[in-house]
Design an enzyme around this catalytic site. Structure first.
Site, PDB file in Angstrom:
ATOM      1  N   SER A  45       0.893  -1.255  -0.092  1.00 22.73           N
ATOM      2  CA  SER A  45       0.011  -0.009   0.044  1.00 22.73           C
ATOM      3  C   SER A  45       0.994   1.233  -0.113  1.00 22.73           C
ATOM      4  O   SER A  45       1.799   1.268   0.876  1.00 22.73           O
ATOM      5  CB  SER A  45      -0.922   0.059   1.267  1.00 22.73           C
ATOM      6  OG  SER A  45      -1.916  -0.982   1.175  1.00 22.73           O
ATOM      7  N   HIS A  77      -3.546  -1.128  -4.876  1.00 24.27           N
ATOM      8  CA  HIS A  77      -2.405  -2.156  -5.388  1.00 24.27           C
ATOM      9  C   HIS A  77      -2.776  -2.378  -6.776  1.00 24.27           C
ATOM     10  O   HIS A  77      -4.048  -2.703  -7.233  1.00 24.27           O
ATOM     11  CB  HIS A  77      -2.807  -3.653  -4.604  1.00 24.27           C
ATOM     12  CG  HIS A  77      -2.276  -3.652  -3.131  1.00 24.27           C
ATOM     13  ND1 HIS A  77      -1.214  -4.068  -2.792  1.00 24.27           N
ATOM     14  CD2 HIS A  77      -2.935  -2.948  -2.073  1.00 24.27           C
ATOM     15  CE1 HIS A  77      -1.087  -3.827  -1.279  1.00 24.27           C
ATOM     16  NE2 HIS A  77      -1.997  -3.217  -1.056  1.00 24.27           N
ATOM     17  N   ARG A  98      -0.197  -8.524  -4.320  1.00 26.38           N
ATOM     18  CA  ARG A  98      -0.037  -9.191  -3.117  1.00 26.38           C
ATOM     19  C   ARG A  98      -1.033 -10.033  -2.738  1.00 26.38           C
ATOM     20  O   ARG A  98      -2.313  -9.208  -2.819  1.00 26.38           O
ATOM     21  CB  ARG A  98       0.740  -8.146  -2.172  1.00 26.38           C
ATOM     22  CG  ARG A  98       1.063  -8.839  -0.779  1.00 26.38           C
ATOM     23  CD  ARG A  98       1.373  -7.613   0.102  1.00 26.38           C
ATOM     24  NE  ARG A  98       2.844  -8.013   0.329  1.00 26.38           N
ATOM     25  CZ  ARG A  98       3.784  -7.035   0.791  1.00 26.38           C
ATOM     26  NH1 ARG A  98       3.345  -5.838   0.691  1.00 26.38           N
ATOM     27  NH2 ARG A  98       4.916  -7.051   1.137  1.00 26.38           N
ATOM     28  N   THR A  99      -1.130 -11.340  -2.318  1.00 26.97           N
ATOM     29  CA  THR A  99      -2.114 -11.959  -1.742  1.00 26.97           C
ATOM     30  C   THR A  99      -1.993 -11.662  -0.195  1.00 26.97           C
ATOM     31  O   THR A  99      -0.789 -12.053   0.233  1.00 26.97           O
ATOM     32  CB  THR A  99      -2.146 -13.489  -2.246  1.00 26.97           C
ATOM     33  OG1 THR A  99      -2.485 -13.451  -3.466  1.00 26.97           O
ATOM     34  CG2 THR A  99      -3.215 -14.166  -1.455  1.00 26.97           C
ATOM     35  N   HIS A 100      -2.921 -11.107   0.362  1.00 29.66           N
ATOM     36  CA  HIS A 100      -2.669 -10.955   1.896  1.00 29.66           C
ATOM     37  C   HIS A 100      -3.319 -12.147   2.685  1.00 29.66           C
ATOM     38  O   HIS A 100      -4.322 -12.906   2.350  1.00 29.66           O
ATOM     39  CB  HIS A 100      -3.414  -9.718   2.401  1.00 29.66           C
ATOM     40  CG  HIS A 100      -2.830  -8.514   2.155  1.00 29.66           C
ATOM     41  ND1 HIS A 100      -3.086  -7.905   0.917  1.00 29.66           N
ATOM     42  CD2 HIS A 100      -1.810  -7.889   2.622  1.00 29.66           C
ATOM     43  CE1 HIS A 100      -2.331  -6.746   0.835  1.00 29.66           C
ATOM     44  NE2 HIS A 100      -1.546  -6.762   1.704  1.00 29.66           N
ATOM     45  N   GLU A 199      -6.042  -2.687  14.776  1.00 26.74           N
ATOM     46  CA  GLU A 199      -5.859  -2.954  16.075  1.00 26.74           C
ATOM     47  C   GLU A 199      -6.726  -2.120  16.994  1.00 26.74           C
ATOM     48  O   GLU A 199      -7.253  -0.851  16.513  1.00 26.74           O
ATOM     49  CB  GLU A 199      -4.648  -2.748  16.616  1.00 26.74           C
ATOM     50  CG  GLU A 199      -3.455  -3.699  15.803  1.00 26.74           C
ATOM     51  CD  GLU A 199      -3.170  -3.604  14.611  1.00 26.74           C
ATOM     52  OE1 GLU A 199      -3.285  -2.096  14.159  1.00 26.74           O
ATOM     53  OE2 GLU A 199      -3.138  -4.357  13.772  1.00 26.74           O
ATOM     54  N   SER A 218       1.160  -7.798   6.298  1.00 28.73           N
ATOM     55  CA  SER A 218       2.021  -8.546   5.433  1.00 28.73           C
ATOM     56  C   SER A 218       3.605  -8.731   5.767  1.00 28.73           C
ATOM     57  O   SER A 218       3.799  -8.628   6.823  1.00 28.73           O
ATOM     58  CB  SER A 218       1.920  -7.607   3.763  1.00 28.73           C
ATOM     59  OG  SER A 218       2.789  -6.550   4.241  1.00 28.73           O
ATOM     60  N   ASN A 241      -0.156   5.697   8.545  1.00 25.25           N
ATOM     61  CA  ASN A 241      -0.927   6.193   9.699  1.00 25.25           C
ATOM     62  C   ASN A 241      -0.219   5.889  10.996  1.00 25.25           C
ATOM     63  O   ASN A 241       0.663   4.995  11.055  1.00 25.25           O
ATOM     64  CB  ASN A 241      -2.560   5.733   9.608  1.00 25.25           C
ATOM     65  CG  ASN A 241      -2.174   3.955   9.764  1.00 25.25           C
ATOM     66  OD1 ASN A 241      -1.970   3.477   8.690  1.00 25.25           O
ATOM     67  ND2 ASN A 241      -2.251   3.599  10.625  1.00 25.25           N
TER      68      ASN A 241
HETATM   69  I1  8IG Z   1      -1.500   0.957   5.637  1.00 28.13           I
HETATM   70  O1  8IG Z   1      -2.375   0.606  11.567  1.00 28.13           O
HETATM   71  C1  8IG Z   1      -1.817  -0.101   7.462  1.00 28.13           C
HETATM   72  N1  8IG Z   1      -2.003  -1.354   7.645  1.00 28.13           N
HETATM   73  N2  8IG Z   1      -2.660  -3.981  11.316  1.00 28.13           N
HETATM   74  N3  8IG Z   1      -2.501  -1.639  11.398  1.00 28.13           N
HETATM   75  C2  8IG Z   1      -2.537  -2.919  10.649  1.00 28.13           C
HETATM   76  N4  8IG Z   1      -2.137  -2.736   9.360  1.00 28.13           N
HETATM   77  C3  8IG Z   1      -2.094  -1.493   8.789  1.00 28.13           C
HETATM   78  C4  8IG Z   1      -2.164  -0.168   9.577  1.00 28.13           C
HETATM   79  C5  8IG Z   1      -2.490  -0.471  10.768  1.00 28.13           C
HETATM   80  N5  8IG Z   1      -1.988   0.737   8.423  1.00 28.13           N
END
Ligand code: 8IG
Length: 278
Positions: A45, A77, A98-100, A199, A218, A241
């Site tokens: 991302s 993506h 990408r496969t998550h 989270e 990932s 973020n």
């Molecule tokens: I972009 O704050 C991204 N991916 N788990 N937490 C988790 N995955 C993320 C976050 C995040 N920001």
């Protein structure tokens, strides 16, 4: 007693996961006319445009045309696999699909890109991602080198008695190269959560306590598979973020995409310079 295929070690070239990677590599070689790629990159991302400066894109293949890959479910993506010729004549395979783990296709699907990279001949695997920042030294828009990880998916891409050393998983050599290009780069420990939810603030406090600086969905599983396949691994995160409870506003995917756009020129240049120096 004969073992079931699924129970055999994934170091076995006849294992279905490795056969699938070999089929993907053959399809890539056929579509590009390039027999061997030297380097592979997975774009996370915010990194979708970041490969453009690496060199000349000679081929772009929709991921759905390569065995074992799937069209991306995530906005931002690209869903393509491309072949780039760098200025020094190296070949880079750029996996924009990408496969998550949270897609529920299983761990083999998650690391298929890495195994395909190895089957294409790559020696170096560059894993990029967008992630949340826990360390207060970080802020949105900052690229951070991954120094180590905590795999909190409770699973492994490896099966069987395949005991792979993960000391120095994230190449000290390439991290040093990155810092020689930009000495302001910070490093951090990446925590792979299973996702797809972000989270709670309490979980973020727990992750900080156990030593995480970055959190995302990932990279750790892919890095393990890459090391097992003998690749030199480099990981770099874009903090898109600050993690839940650290930033005051709610998390959303739009800010992730915006942070990628804002940081685009810097992280593109950085990636191109690192690859040129490898
Ligand atoms: I972009 O704050 C991204 N991916 N788990 N937490 C988790 N995955 C993320 C976050 C995040 N920001």
């Amino acid at each position: 007693m004969q073992q079931r295929a699924s129970q055999r070690a994934t170091s076995d070239p006849e294992h279905p996961a490795n056969l699938s990677a070999q089929r993907a590599a053959a399809a890539i070689a056929e579509a590009t006319g390039v027999e061997r790629h030297d380097i592979a990159l997975t774009l996370g991302s915010g990194w979708g445009e970041a490969a453009k400066l690496i060199g000349e894109t000679t081929h772009e293949i929709p991921a759905s045309k390569v065995p074992g890959f799937h069209a991306s479910q995530v906005a931002g993506h690209p869903g393509t696999i491309s072949s780039i010729r760098t200025e020094s004549g190296k070949r880079a395979l750029v996996i924009g699909a990408r496969t998550h783990y949270y897609e529920g296709r299983g761990v083999d699907a998650v690391v298929h890109g890495v195994r395909t990279a190895a089957a294409c001949g790559a020696q170096t695997m560059i894993l990029t991602n967008g992630c949340g920042g826990l360390n207060p030294k970080f802020s949105a828009g900052m690229p951070v080198l991954i120094s180590d990880h905590i795999n909190a998916t409770a699973t492994s891409p490896l099966a069987g008695a395949h005991f792979v050393d993960l000391t120095d998983l994230y190449s000290p050599r390439i991290r040093e190269i990155a810092r020689s290009i930009d000495d302001s780069l910070l490093e951090g420990v990446y925590y792979q959560a299973p996702g797809p939810h972000y989270e709670t603030p309490a979980e973020i406090r727990m992750m900080s306590t156990v030593g995480a600086d970055l959190v995302g969905m990932s990279t750790a599983l892919e890095a393990i598979a890459a090391r097992a396949a003998g690749l030199e691994v480099f990981g770099i995160s874009l903090v898109t973020n600050m993690a839940a409870g650290i930033q005051e506003t709610a998390l959303n995917h739009e800010e992730v995409i915006q942070a990628g756009k804002d940081a685009g020129p810097r992280i593109s240049r950085l990636l191109a310079d690192i690859i040129a120096a490898l």
